[in-house]
Write a protein that holds these residues in place. Structure first.
Motif, mmCIF file in Angstrom:
data_model
loop_
_atom_site.group_PDB
_atom_site.id
_atom_site.type_symbol
_atom_site.label_atom_id
_atom_site.label_comp_id
_atom_site.label_asym_id
_atom_site.label_seq_id
_atom_site.Cartn_x
_atom_site.Cartn_y
_atom_site.Cartn_z
ATOM 1 N N ASP A 282 0.831 -1.210 0.000
ATOM 2 C CA ASP A 282 0.000 0.000 0.000
ATOM 3 C C ASP A 282 0.863 1.257 0.000
ATOM 4 O O ASP A 282 0.538 2.250 -0.659
ATOM 5 N N ARG B 34 0.840 4.241 -2.858
ATOM 6 C CA ARG B 34 0.646 5.662 -2.545
ATOM 7 C C ARG B 34 1.776 6.500 -3.131
ATOM 8 O O ARG B 34 1.553 7.594 -3.673
ATOM 9 N N LEU C 45 -7.195 2.161 -3.656
ATOM 10 C CA LEU C 45 -6.309 3.301 -3.816
ATOM 11 C C LEU C 45 -6.140 3.667 -5.288
ATOM 12 O O LEU C 45 -6.191 4.849 -5.664
ATOM 13 N N ASP D 60 -6.670 5.183 4.841
ATOM 14 C CA ASP D 60 -6.941 5.381 3.420
ATOM 15 C C ASP D 60 -8.430 5.615 3.177
ATOM 16 O O ASP D 60 -8.820 6.484 2.376
#
Length: 915
Positions: A716, A720, A761, A791
């Motif tokens: 993750d 990002r 995401l 998130d």
């Protein structure tokens, strides 16, 4: 004649008043403060080290210390732990009973485990009274005792344990290693003994010969050069001369040789045989070396004792000083010495002594081509390999030198040499030795055996490609025994586990496992299962990996850490904890550093950042102590991430630098990927998102991101970074990898949740992120849940769903805070404040640097238990961690509280307010 040493028991300290005062101060300090200390008394032979140690020991005993004193021996310095055994088993109140020590000896298959057990025994005694452990002539200490002496003073620095060592300046090494290992951790004093002053020598003369010492005697004593032992030996001769009204013998030799001239030839020969055997020797062994029945040498023994050359302690004969033995020994012609040492080795073995007892004589007496000596060295190396692999490697290197190149025995000895050198971490030497043997064009089967023996060497050196090439070459040669073929096939599969084609690697592993099973070779079976487990983890088939590692630990419990970590990859922390408890009960069979790696992974997964950090600190220390760096790079990568989560940028940077330095030493693809990812994280923290994205791409150059098991739960973060750098295609690729990993592991909630989070995401879809949060509710990993909630909160804010966003962000903040991830919690808090939810602010105050408030929750638990009188072991049992981890916590506690003893800790904890 009265013993020359007897009337000098006090006067032997003439001229040493200042040194004795220094030692007395250290004794008093240890007793008063309850903390440890170490002193090294150093000087040339005969300068008075032993006498000063004896007086210091006497004073410590009078002050209420429990005392254990021993002496290392030049010719008996190889038997594992023999030097420290004398310190622990002798005295009025032995620190260990003979039975307890025998139990330790039976289980000493690991140095770290053995040192911990010794520490526990000493610590238990120090809980009721201060302890002094003295070792004379530390320069001759055996390798395991030297290893223990480098660890134990630091391990016991918070207990009233005083270590007193004596050592010569030459040979340099052992004494300095011990002092260097303790410097900075506890008070360390080096007492250097120089020559006695003329006045002190005069006092010695007066003590022995009376108040009047004429000028002639003073001139003669000048020849002693201020060495008290030589002076005492001369004075003993002078006293004898006066008693018989003889003149001082002309040409009296300064030292001891003159003392030998009056002996009967048979006595001198008996002493020479004893000198060959060592400073301590058995009467029967010396008689055998003389070639005479013991009864015929009683007169010679009596004369040697009366002449004060030997002491008889009831079990063995002891030269009263090393200089006496050396004076006897050097008068034996060199060629005769060699022959006598060789004969001594033969007779010691024939009399039932262990091979290691005869090894010093082999090293001095064996000639090239002596196959009996080679066999003895092989047996001794096998006996000590598990506890002193460096010594085993030295013995086999010497054995290999003794075998002429033309003899087939050379290859068999060479194979054992390779294995010992590899076990000792001396991989380059092992590879060089193996290649020299291969250059001698051995028979085909021997060629394959040698290549198989080099397998572990090449793996340790991260030469997977070379390992594969050699294994395939040996397999292609043919004519090899089935078990060696099976080992080579397993080594090939292990090498392929680092290849890009993991499908082919798995096929090779399955083939190797079938071959191992068919051959019945245990080593091949272990190698094949290990390779298959590695391949499965690298592929991401966690269930298969668990199956392989469970089967592996069933064969050899030393691989239990791998099974524990495999359970964690399945999110089965309950089974992992059960196995950690099981491992604590059979720690002697465990690889201590790898067990700490498993414990650290367990606590990291559960969000216990403080405990995980302490375990990785301890793991790195243990790997450094045994000089086998396996997980140090990965450990530093994790510790840097932990420091960033806590908000300690300085510590995070230090760990990054250490990881980069470790990578230079072990530049395998996994280490490279981990360090490049960490560099990306730091670049992002520094605001350089372009560099961060570039580093993520470098990770993928080593192999797809999810190939690296250490990084899977951090995908993750990589996504990002990619999105912040407008690298949407890269982010999509990473999300696809996470999705594929989840499909391979349908029973792992964390994998499914992170895959959904990654997709959410990339799509910037709150609904998908909400789904990830729901999936992660079944995950035992709180930090993964907190990241997903954060998130989700950010996505909901962007979608103008403020109330739901605040709820998600508050949940993330609370979870981060509970885990000690204060920097992560602070970032979420800023988002909450931006959403106008500042009134719901939770405390994210950083801990102070010093004082009780600086302690972590785990450190406070350890501090309270130790203050109550618990030992490291009993505290570890209550907290379900290793004693090594307790020691790490305790070290941090003492540093933060600015104290150095358990007594001070108890006083401080008692003064704290309740609650």
């Amino acid at each position: 004649m009265a013993r020359s040493g007897a009337p000098l028991s006090r006067s032997g300290l003439r001229g040493r008043e200042a040194e004795l005062e220094e030692l007395q101060a250290l004794i008093a300090s240890v007793a008063r403060t309850g903390s440890g200390g170490l002193t090294l008394i150093q000087g040339e032979p005969g300068i008075g080290k032993t006498t000063l140690l004896a007086e210091a020991v006497s004073r410590a005993r009078a002050a209420g210390f429990s005392v254990g004193v021993g002496k290392a021996d030049e010719l008996h310095h190889m038997v594992p732990l023999s030097s420290l055994a004398a310190c622990l088993l002798h005295g009025d109140q032995p620190l260990l009973s003979g039975d307890a020590f025998a139990d330790l000896a039976r289980n000493h298959d690991q140095r770290i485990w053995l040192v911990e057990r010794l520490a526990e025994a000493i610590e238990a005694r120090a809980g009721s009274m201060p302890v002094l452990i003295g070792l004379d002539d530390v320069q001759w200490a055996d390798p395991l005792s030297r290893f223990a002496l480098q660890q134990l003073p630091r391990r016991l620095r918070t207990s009233p344990v005083l270590w007193m060592l004596t050592g010569r300046r030459e040979p340099a090494g052992p004494a300095e290693e011990v002092v260097a290992a303790t410097t900075g951790d506890l008070p360390t004093v080096t007492v250097s003994l120089g020559p006695l002053s003329g006045a002190a020598i005069g006092q010695l003369a007066g003590d022995t010969l009376g108040a009047t010492v004429d000028e002639r005697v003073r001139d003669l004593l000048d020849g002693a050069g201020g060495n008290p032992f030589l002076a005492v030996e001369m004075l003993a001769g002078l006293r004898t001369a006066r008693a018989s009204d003889d003149l001082v013998p002309s040409g009296l030799v300064v030292g001891v040789r003159g003392r030998l001239r009056s002996l009967q030839p048979g006595t001198l020969r008996f002493l020479q045989m004893g000198a060959v055997l060592g400073r301590r020797f058995g009467f029967h062994d010396a008689a055998a070396l003389c070639g005479q029945p013991s009864a015929t040498l009683i007169a010679a023994l009596e004369e040697a004792v009366c002449a004060e050359l030997l002491d008889d302690d009831g079990d063995q004969l002891v030269f009263r000083h090393d200089l006496l033995r050396q004076a006897v020994y050097v008068d034996i012609p060199p060629s005769a010495r060699k022959a006598l040492h060789r004969e001594a080795a033969r007779r010691l073995v024939a009399a039932g002594h262990r091979p290691i007892d005869a090894v010093p004589h082999i090293l001095r007496g064996a000639l090239p081509g002596d196959e009996e000596a080679v066999a003895l060295l092989q047996r001794a190396a096998d006996d000590v390999l598990s506890v002193t692999p460096g010594l085993a490697a030295d013995l086999m290197t010497r054995a290999l030198e003794l075998v002429p190149s033309a003899r087939p025995l050379r290859f068999m000895v060479g194979e054992q040499t390779i294995l010992c050198l590899t076990r000792a971490g001396r991989n380059r030497e092992a590879l060089s030795a193996g290649d020299r043997l291969l250059a001698d064009r051995p028979p085909l089967e021997t060629f394959s055996r040698l290549q198989a023996a080099l397998g572990g060497t090449l793996w340790n050196m991260d030469l997977a490609g070379e390992l594969r090439r050699r294994a395939e070459t040996a397999l292609a040669v043919g004519g090899t025994a089935p078990e060696i073929c099976a080992r080579l096939a397993a080594l090939r599969a292990l090498a392929l586990s680092r290849d890009h084609d993991l499908v082919a690697a798995r096929e090779a592993g399955e083939t190797a496992l079938h071959a191992a099973t068919a051959s019945g070779d245990r080593e091949a079976h272990i190698l094949a299962l290990s390779g298959l487990g590695e391949i499965a983890l690298n592929v991401g088939d966690n269930a298969v990996a668990l199956e392989r590692f469970a089967a592996l630990s069933a064969i050899d419990s030393a691989f239990l850490p791998e099974e524990i970590v495999a359970h964690l990859h399945m999110d089965d922390f309950e089974s992992g904890e059960r196995l950690l408890l099981q491992a604590a009960d059979k720690a002697g069979a465990m690889r201590q550093a790898m067990m700490l790696w498993a414990q650290g992974q367990h606590d990291l997964g559960l969000g216990r950042l403080d405990d995980a950090d302490a375990e990785f600190v301890t793991m790195e220390r243990l790997e450094h102590e045994v000089q086998v760096p396996v997980q140090q790079v990965n450990g530093r990568v994790i510790r840097s991430r932990i420091a960033l989560l806590r908000g300690d940028r300085e510590a995070a940077r230090e760990h990054l630098i250490a990881a980069q330095e470790g990578l230079a030493v072990k530049p395998n693809p996994g280490n490279t990927a981990a360090v490049r990812f960490l560099e990306a994280v730091h670049a992002e923290a520094d605001g350089d998102i372009g560099l961060a994205v570039d580093k993520i791409r470098q990770v993928q150059q080593e192999g797809f991101f999810m190939r690296w098991r250490l990084l899977r739960d951090w995908v993750d973060s990589a996504i990002r970074m990619s999105l912040r750098g407008a690298e949407h295609e890269l982010a999509e690729d990473l999300a696809a990898q996470a999705g594929a990993h989840a499909e391979r592991n349908p029973a792992v909630p964390t994998a499914a949740g992170i895959a959904a989070q990654a997709l959410g995401l990339v799509k910037n879809d709150p609904a998908v992120l909400e789904h990830s949060v729901e999936l992660l509710k079944a995950s035992p990993r709180p930090l993964a849940r907190a990241a997903a909630y954060a998130d989700l909160g950010h996505a909901l804010l962007a979608a103008d769903r403020r109330d739901q966003a605040v709820t998600a962000l508050a949940h993330a903040r609370g979870t981060f805070t509970e885990s000690g991830a204060h920097a992560a919690a602070a970032r979420v808090q800023r988002a909450l404040e931006g959403a106008g939810a500042g009134s719901r602010r939770a405390a994210t105050v950083q801990r102070p640097v010093q004082g009780w408030g600086a302690l972590t929750a785990s450190e406070k638990k350890v501090a309270r238990l130790v203050a109550q009188g618990h030992t490291n072991r009993s505290a570890a049992d209550l907290l379900v961690v290793s004693p090594h981890t307790v020691n790490t916590h305790l070290t941090s506690v003492f540093r933060k509280l600015l104290i150095n003893s358990r007594v001070q800790l108890a006083n401080l904890v008692t003064s704290l307010p309740e609650g």
